[in-house]
Design a protein around this motif. Structure first.
Motif, PDB file in Angstrom:
ATOM      1  N   GLY A 290       0.765  -1.235   0.000  1.00 32.89           N
ATOM      2  CA  GLY A 290       0.000   0.000   0.000  1.00 32.89           C
ATOM      3  C   GLY A 290       0.796   1.285   0.000  1.00 32.89           C
ATOM      4  O   GLY A 290       0.211   2.372   0.090  1.00 32.89           O
ATOM      5  N   PHE A 291       2.111   1.198  -0.135  1.00 30.71           N
ATOM      6  CA  PHE A 291       2.922   2.410  -0.168  1.00 30.71           C
ATOM      7  C   PHE A 291       3.094   2.912  -1.597  1.00 30.71           C
ATOM      8  O   PHE A 291       3.062   2.125  -2.552  1.00 30.71           O
ATOM      9  N   GLU A 292       3.288   4.211  -1.724  1.00 33.00           N
ATOM     10  CA  GLU A 292       3.633   4.787  -3.020  1.00 33.00           C
ATOM     11  C   GLU A 292       5.120   4.531  -3.244  1.00 33.00           C
ATOM     12  O   GLU A 292       5.966   5.031  -2.498  1.00 33.00           O
ATOM     13  N   ALA A 293       5.430   3.715  -4.247  1.00 27.92           N
ATOM     14  CA  ALA A 293       6.814   3.280  -4.444  1.00 27.92           C
ATOM     15  C   ALA A 293       7.176   3.317  -5.914  1.00 27.92           C
ATOM     16  O   ALA A 293       6.360   2.993  -6.783  1.00 27.92           O
ATOM     17  N   ALA A 294       8.411   3.706  -6.190  1.00 30.63           N
ATOM     18  CA  ALA A 294       8.931   3.744  -7.553  1.00 30.63           C
ATOM     19  C   ALA A 294      10.379   3.292  -7.505  1.00 30.63           C
ATOM     20  O   ALA A 294      10.930   3.014  -6.436  1.00 30.63           O
ATOM     21  N   CYS A 295      11.008   3.217  -8.673  1.00 32.02           N
ATOM     22  CA  CYS A 295      12.370   2.696  -8.728  1.00 32.02           C
ATOM     23  C   CYS A 295      13.199   3.471  -9.735  1.00 32.02           C
ATOM     24  O   CYS A 295      12.718   3.815 -10.827  1.00 32.02           O
ATOM     25  N   LEU A 296      14.427   3.736  -9.365  1.00 30.20           N
ATOM     26  CA  LEU A 296      15.458   4.193 -10.280  1.00 30.20           C
ATOM     27  C   LEU A 296      16.544   3.129 -10.271  1.00 30.20           C
ATOM     28  O   LEU A 296      16.933   2.646  -9.209  1.00 30.20           O
ATOM     29  N   CYS A 297      17.021   2.759 -11.439  1.00 28.61           N
ATOM     30  CA  CYS A 297      18.032   1.704 -11.481  1.00 28.61           C
ATOM     31  C   CYS A 297      19.120   2.049 -12.485  1.00 28.61           C
ATOM     32  O   CYS A 297      18.996   2.993 -13.269  1.00 28.61           O
ATOM     33  N   LEU A 298      20.179   1.268 -12.426  1.00 34.04           N
ATOM     34  CA  LEU A 298      21.256   1.354 -13.402  1.00 34.04           C
ATOM     35  C   LEU A 298      21.343   0.040 -14.150  1.00 34.04           C
ATOM     36  O   LEU A 298      21.203  -1.034 -13.548  1.00 34.04           O
ATOM     37  N   PRO A 299      21.604   0.071 -15.459  1.00 35.38           N
ATOM     38  CA  PRO A 299      21.848  -1.174 -16.201  1.00 35.38           C
ATOM     39  C   PRO A 299      23.109  -1.854 -15.677  1.00 35.38           C
ATOM     40  O   PRO A 299      24.146  -1.217 -15.499  1.00 35.38           O
ATOM     41  N   LEU A 300      23.011  -3.148 -15.442  1.00 34.54           N
ATOM     42  CA  LEU A 300      24.056  -3.914 -14.776  1.00 34.54           C
ATOM     43  C   LEU A 300      24.552  -5.027 -15.678  1.00 34.54           C
ATOM     44  O   LEU A 300      23.764  -5.818 -16.202  1.00 34.54           O
ATOM     45  N   GLY A 301      25.854  -5.104 -15.840  1.00 29.02           N
ATOM     46  CA  GLY A 301      26.467  -6.210 -16.566  1.00 29.02           C
ATOM     47  C   GLY A 301      26.843  -7.336 -15.626  1.00 29.02           C
ATOM     48  O   GLY A 301      27.165  -7.114 -14.464  1.00 29.02           O
ATOM     49  N   ASN A 302      26.817  -8.580 -16.135  1.00 27.88           N
ATOM     50  CA  ASN A 302      27.116  -9.767 -15.321  1.00 27.88           C
ATOM     51  C   ASN A 302      26.226  -9.815 -14.081  1.00 27.88           C
ATOM     52  O   ASN A 302      26.682 -10.028 -12.953  1.00 27.88           O
ATOM     53  N   TYR A 303      24.939  -9.648 -14.319  1.00 26.19           N
ATOM     54  CA  TYR A 303      23.919  -9.641 -13.270  1.00 26.19           C
ATOM     55  C   TYR A 303      24.085 -10.837 -12.336  1.00 26.19           C
ATOM     56  O   TYR A 303      24.176 -11.976 -12.782  1.00 26.19           O
ATOM     57  N   HIS A 304      24.151 -10.556 -11.029  1.00 25.72           N
ATOM     58  CA  HIS A 304      24.364 -11.588 -10.000  1.00 25.72           C
ATOM     59  C   HIS A 304      25.631 -12.402 -10.275  1.00 25.72           C
ATOM     60  O   HIS A 304      25.690 -13.590  -9.949  1.00 25.72           O
ATOM     61  N   ASN A 305      26.617 -11.733 -10.882  1.00 22.67           N
ATOM     62  CA  ASN A 305      27.916 -12.344 -11.195  1.00 22.67           C
ATOM     63  C   ASN A 305      27.833 -13.433 -12.259  1.00 22.67           C
ATOM     64  O   ASN A 305      28.782 -14.211 -12.425  1.00 22.67           O
ATOM     65  N   MET A 306      26.727 -13.477 -12.994  1.00 21.15           N
ATOM     66  CA  MET A 306      26.583 -14.452 -14.082  1.00 21.15           C
ATOM     67  C   MET A 306      27.182 -13.852 -15.351  1.00 21.15           C
ATOM     68  O   MET A 306      26.566 -13.040 -16.027  1.00 21.15           O
ATOM     69  N   GLY A 307      28.417 -14.244 -15.659  1.00 23.75           N
ATOM     70  CA  GLY A 307      29.146 -13.669 -16.773  1.00 23.75           C
ATOM     71  C   GLY A 307      28.510 -13.961 -18.116  1.00 23.75           C
ATOM     72  O   GLY A 307      28.067 -15.085 -18.372  1.00 23.75           O
ATOM     73  N   ARG A 308      28.438 -12.938 -18.958  1.00 24.61           N
ATOM     74  CA  ARG A 308      27.965 -13.060 -20.347  1.00 24.61           C
ATOM     75  C   ARG A 308      26.649 -13.843 -20.420  1.00 24.61           C
ATOM     76  O   ARG A 308      26.469 -14.764 -21.209  1.00 24.61           O
ATOM     77  N   LEU A 309      25.714 -13.434 -19.568  1.00 26.08           N
ATOM     78  CA  LEU A 309      24.477 -14.190 -19.394  1.00 26.08           C
ATOM     79  C   LEU A 309      23.680 -14.303 -20.681  1.00 26.08           C
ATOM     80  O   LEU A 309      23.099 -15.362 -20.972  1.00 26.08           O
ATOM     81  N   ASP A 310      23.630 -13.238 -21.468  1.00 24.57           N
ATOM     82  CA  ASP A 310      22.878 -13.296 -22.722  1.00 24.57           C
ATOM     83  C   ASP A 310      23.406 -14.405 -23.627  1.00 24.57           C
ATOM     84  O   ASP A 310      22.634 -15.181 -24.212  1.00 24.57           O
TER      85      ASP A 310
END
Length: 368
Positions: A290-310
């Protein structure tokens, strides 16, 4: 603002060992930071979430800049000879665990390395074998992926670190508060740092169910989110309209969008507006309660340390862990935008409802 000082905090924080439920080193760093600023007050709720507020009267609805203190990591559950049993907390694809090296930490102190030799099918538990000559860890020690020193640090404008997600968010939140605390008109802005995000928003849910957040509170969650081709690293901070689980509060998201557009126009600096469905973030949890919430983020490479995930997902390369990476200009852009615009978000006009009313009045004659 003082970019060099803020960037030093960024590099210090993203190098610290942390895990869901074992965020002690980051918490100690933050407590020390706050203690040196007598105009700020740091307190914790029953879950150990940190609330940093200003000793100023509130002149507007409370606005919390939030980030989480943990990162996916190992926790030692048993040790026998050279064999170390572990539990993994967080989301990493099982293939990344095979034959990988772990480094253990007791507090900030390294406790040696081990190689993974067994894992469960979901990689939630497993066994690692100590590397010859390594110190023996103890039950409860943190384990994280081992990387060569030359793989870490700043290179070609990108920070490569053990844990950008979300310690870069913690550094950004503190950097913003450090700049805004000198202005009495910003007394309603505080920082909320949560625990155990990586295992289901546990700290954020505790904060949402607790009594420290007033019902009128607004929350801007800072995150590092998996980059995609349409939300590239270096393209600027992102107004994240939603994640893999939900979309966020429209009024606050729209206010951020308007403010970011004006900031980009005024300063010639880029920003992005995207869904960012590569994972889920705490704005989903806060909005659900029930809170008013939003997000600002940065694009992250190797998300969660998973290299070359794509490429791993396409079967083009084997799964190997790697340092997370963000563009420093994106991170400084996030901090600079918040310092410049966040204090006046409640004054961003016109809102969507008002613009729709104007469109209706202008277009109503067509219906006659």
């Amino acid at each position: 603002m003082a970019h060099d000082r803020a960037e030093a905090w960024l590099r210090q924080l993203t190098a610290l060992p942390t895990a869901p439920g074992h965020e002690g080193e980051v918490i100690r760093w933050v407590r020390s930071w706050a203690k040196r600023r007598p105009d700020l007050e740091l307190s914790a709720d029953r879950a150990g979430n940190l609330f940093i507020t200003q000793r100023l009267p509130l002149r507007a609805r409370p606005l919390w800049i939030t980030a989480h203190l943990d990162h996916p990591a190992f926790v030692v559950t048993d040790v026998g000879g050279s064999s170390v049993e572990w539990e993994f907390r967080g989301g990493v694809r099982p293939a990344y665990f095979d034959d990988a090296l772990i480094e253990f930490h007791r507090g900030a102190k390294p406790q040696g390395k081990a190689r993974i030799v067994e894992r469960s099918s979901d990689a939630r538990t497993g066994v690692a074998r100590l590397v010859r000559g390594s110190a023996t860890p103890s039950t409860g020690d943190i384990g994280r992926w081992w990387f060569r020193e030359d793989a870490l640090g700043v290179r070609r404008g990108r920070l490569r670190a053990h844990a950008c997600d979300d310690l870069a968010g913690v550094a950004a939140a503190l950097s913003v508060l450090d700049e805004l605390r000198s202005g009495a008109e910003h007394g309603h802005i505080g920082v909320l740092l949560t625990r155990a995000e990586e295992v289901g928003f546990v700290g954020a849910i505790a904060a949402a169910k607790g009594s420290r957040l007033s019902p009128s509170s607004r929350l801007i969650c800072l995150e590092m989110s998996r980059s995609f081709s349409d939300a590239p690293i270096g393209g600027g901070p992102v107004v994240r309209v939603g994640d893999a689980s939900s979309v966020f509060s429209p009024q606050l998201t729209n206010a951020l969008t308007t403010a970011a557009g004006a900031w980009s126009s005024d300063h010639g600096r880029p920003h992005q507006r995207k869904l960012m469905a590569g994972g889920s973030c705490e704005a989903t949890a806060f909005a659900a309660y029930g809170f008013e919430a939003a997000c600002l983020c940065l694009p992250l490479g190797n998300y969660h340390n998973m290299g070359r995930l794509d490429e791993v997902e396409k079967g083009r390369t084997p799964a190997r862990v790697g340092p997370e990476e963000i563009a420093l200009r994106d991170w400084h852009g996030l901090v600079d935008f918040l310092v410049d615009r966040v204090g006046a978000l409640e004054h961003v006009q016109p809102g969507l409802r008002e613009r729709l009313d104007e469109l209706f009045e202008a277009g109503r004659p067509i219906l006659d």
